[in-house]
Design an enzyme around this catalytic site. Sequence first.
Site, PDB file in Angstrom:
ATOM      1  N   GLY A 141       6.974  -2.967  -5.323  1.00 49.73           N
ATOM      2  CA  GLY A 141       6.412  -3.826  -4.284  1.00 49.73           C
ATOM      3  C   GLY A 141       5.926  -5.184  -4.739  1.00 49.73           C
ATOM      4  N   HIS A 187     -24.988   9.605  -2.328  1.00 48.09           N
ATOM      5  CA  HIS A 187     -23.917   9.517  -3.325  1.00 48.09           C
ATOM      6  C   HIS A 187     -23.410   8.075  -3.447  1.00 48.09           C
ATOM      7  CE1 HIS A 187     -20.267  11.234  -5.412  1.00 48.09           C
ATOM      8  NE2 HIS A 187     -19.805  10.053  -5.027  1.00 48.09           N
ATOM      9  N   GLU A 188     -23.098   7.505  -2.295  1.00 47.38           N
ATOM     10  CA  GLU A 188     -22.537   6.148  -2.323  1.00 47.38           C
ATOM     11  C   GLU A 188     -23.562   5.132  -2.812  1.00 47.38           C
ATOM     12  OE1 GLU A 188     -19.506   5.651  -2.268  1.00 47.38           O
ATOM     13  OE2 GLU A 188     -18.977   7.638  -1.533  1.00 47.38           O
TER      14      GLU A 188
HETATM   15  P1  ADP Z   1      10.195  -4.561  -5.108  1.00 46.78           P
HETATM   16  O1  ADP Z   1      11.646  -4.800  -5.050  1.00 46.78           O
HETATM   17  O2  ADP Z   1       9.534  -5.231  -6.290  1.00 46.78           O
HETATM   18  O3  ADP Z   1       9.761  -3.143  -4.999  1.00 46.78           O
HETATM   19  P2  ADP Z   1      10.260  -6.027  -2.660  1.00 46.78           P
HETATM   20  O4  ADP Z   1      10.897  -7.271  -3.122  1.00 46.78           O
HETATM   21  O5  ADP Z   1      11.118  -5.063  -1.950  1.00 46.78           O
HETATM   22  O6  ADP Z   1       9.529  -5.285  -3.864  1.00 46.78           O
HETATM   23  O7  ADP Z   1       8.997  -6.404  -1.781  1.00 46.78           O
HETATM   24  C1  ADP Z   1       8.625  -5.666  -0.666  1.00 46.78           C
HETATM   25  C2  ADP Z   1       7.946  -6.553   0.334  1.00 46.78           C
HETATM   26  O8  ADP Z   1       6.691  -6.994  -0.156  1.00 46.78           O
HETATM   27  C3  ADP Z   1       8.705  -7.815   0.632  1.00 46.78           C
HETATM   28  O9  ADP Z   1       9.593  -7.619   1.675  1.00 46.78           O
HETATM   29  C4  ADP Z   1       7.607  -8.799   1.015  1.00 46.78           C
HETATM   30  O10 ADP Z   1       7.287  -8.674   2.383  1.00 46.78           O
HETATM   31  C5  ADP Z   1       6.427  -8.324   0.209  1.00 46.78           C
HETATM   32  N1  ADP Z   1       6.228  -9.104  -1.011  1.00 46.78           N
HETATM   33  C6  ADP Z   1       6.214  -8.610  -2.265  1.00 46.78           C
HETATM   34  N2  ADP Z   1       5.972  -9.583  -3.168  1.00 46.78           N
HETATM   35  C7  ADP Z   1       5.846 -10.724  -2.483  1.00 46.78           C
HETATM   36  C8  ADP Z   1       5.587 -12.084  -2.861  1.00 46.78           C
HETATM   37  N3  ADP Z   1       5.437 -12.438  -4.132  1.00 46.78           N
HETATM   38  N4  ADP Z   1       5.530 -12.999  -1.879  1.00 46.78           N
HETATM   39  C9  ADP Z   1       5.677 -12.655  -0.594  1.00 46.78           C
HETATM   40  N5  ADP Z   1       5.928 -11.402  -0.180  1.00 46.78           N
HETATM   41  C10 ADP Z   1       6.000 -10.432  -1.096  1.00 46.78           C
HETATM   42 ZN    ZN Z   2     -18.228   8.894  -5.654  1.00 50.19          ZN
END
Ligand code: ADP
Ligand code: ZN
Length: 611
Positions: A209, A427-428
């Site tokens: 991601g 706790h918190e």
């Molecule tokens: P990966 O391939 O690294 O798992 P992706 O390229 O599929 O990640 O990213 C998933 C989504 O996360 C993208 O479609 C976008 O919406 C968001 N995203 C991730 N990194 C960025 C970034 N640097 N800028 C803008 N959007 C991002």
């Molecule tokens: Zn805790």
Amino acid sequence: MNEVKTPRRPLMFYYLLVLIIIILLNCIVAPFVSKVHIQDVDYGTFMKMTEEKKIGKVEIQSNKIMFTDKDEKNIYQTGIIEDSGLVQRLYDSGAQFTSEINKTMSPMTSFLLYVLLPIIIFSVLGSYFRKKLMDSAGGGPGSMVFGMGKSNARVYVPSSTGIRFSDVAGEDEAKENLTEIVNYLHDPGKYKAIGAKMPKGILLVGPPGTGKTMLAKAVAGESNVPFFSMSGSEFVEMFVGMGASKVRDLFKQAKEKAPCIVFIDEIDAIGKKRDGQIGGNDEREQTLNQLLTEMDGFEDNTGVVILAATNRPESLDPALTRPGRFDRRVPVELPDLQGREAILKVHAKDIAIADDVDFGKVARMASGASGAELANIVNEAALRAVRDGRSFATQEDLEESIEVVIAGYQKKNAILSDKEKHIVAYHEVGHALVAALQKHTAPVQKITIIPRTSGALGYTMQVETGNHYLMTKEEMLDEIATLTGGRAAEEVVFNSITTGASNDIERATKMARAMITCYGMSDDFDMVALETVNNQYLGGDTSLACSSETQKNIDLQVVALVKQQHDKARKLLEEHRDKLDEIAGFLYKKETITGEEFMEILGKEDQPQAE
Ligand code: ADP
Ligand code: ZN
């Protein structure tokens, strides 16, 4: 970019469709056409009826004779027999007779109509669809029947609406690195002239991601070249050899469309180290071998650039990462504070949002979030605004959606008993107080005891003020103390303990262990690595690299370390019992309190103490 997807329906589908239509037509229409019932009779009956002058109309066809009775109510048919006197006898009987053959089909005609015609239709339709398939897959004719073993690579037709580098926020180093590729794809000649070779393959490595796919698409968008994308797992097929044929096909297509970009997502699915075990994954190894062969077979500067993404680079086969293959590695790390802010802003452009939103604060709160999570946070905020009937999202929406992404939705109907709610509140506040009473900790941002769908009954959110790349030993110790603070509060106040600290225990143990085995922060082991991290981007599993005695020693030290911090936390809370009671009571009433409210009650006389 317009993504043109390869239709996955095999040609067989269209053949069957046509066949079914024909069968249906036969079943439904045919009975209507031949509604009149025709009786079969023998030639003798025909002769007899002729003699008795009982027949009306007669039609002599090439293979049979059709005739009716005098009042033309019934129709009969009979086979043809060499009968020289037939015409005379018919004439004598006074019947009307003709010999029209073309009314009913001859065997030849029906053969043509029922057998040959469908075949012709099939082939024409078949080759038409096949051609369409080929065109949209962007390649030449496939080598196998019905598209089996063909690569499912999707070609992206370049267009001005494609993803650009400006859509990818942060990740400046990665972008800088990839700009060279863009320049190369724009003008390969410049590089050829000087004799420079572009790397054939570029490996994008980083946690899930973080925008690896996006970056690859952006390279294609910036260079305005076709973009083939395929996931590593798509190569691994049920039958040995199929994946290899897909690889061959993909590269064939790519070479035809050069200059272009081939993107293989999750390359670790095929590129795992070949272990040579008996009964190993033959299919995967064959596919990998084919990939290696294809990459070697490439001449330099063909204009095909291969990008691949993975979040477990350490598991890749060394043959894949040696020079001449994926020899350039571009790290795509989790975004830092500025990166997170930029990503939030990029995605906030897509939604209606209040003008006074403090993206910096949201970015600080979302520490450790990936780009995909940040995109999700922005979307959650918009959804929340819609649920509340507002026309734009606010700061509050964003902050709440961070919690949704971290801890799940609020469980509005979870019913905690009064006693339980008290325990959770203490706790918190225990966590928060221990954090605030130490020096090397991040400020408390929020404390809440509203249960979440993730199972958390409450949590304390601490937010770093800036970027944090290094952690000192003191910070780690204080963090462990903070994690034990929740349990410590239960002990101090109720003199009994609950199951609510399981996550704290897990995290405290992990951190203490890492201090000893990975960061050389213990007195006994000095700078010796006792554990190796297996996959840094996916949770960071570790495996021990020491003798069993040492292992025992490590365990003892981990326990001692956590215990020491736990005692420290308990002592701090005992010393500030009045504040603990006061803040916990306030939290119990309000269910959520902010960092400012918390600090206000904590008061001036309780400035952070040195430990
Ligand atoms: P990966 O391939 O690294 O798992 P992706 O390229 O599929 O990640 O990213 C998933 C989504 O996360 C993208 O479609 C976008 O919406 C968001 N995203 C991730 N990194 C960025 C970034 N640097 N800028 C803008 N959007 C991002
Ligand atoms: Zn805790």
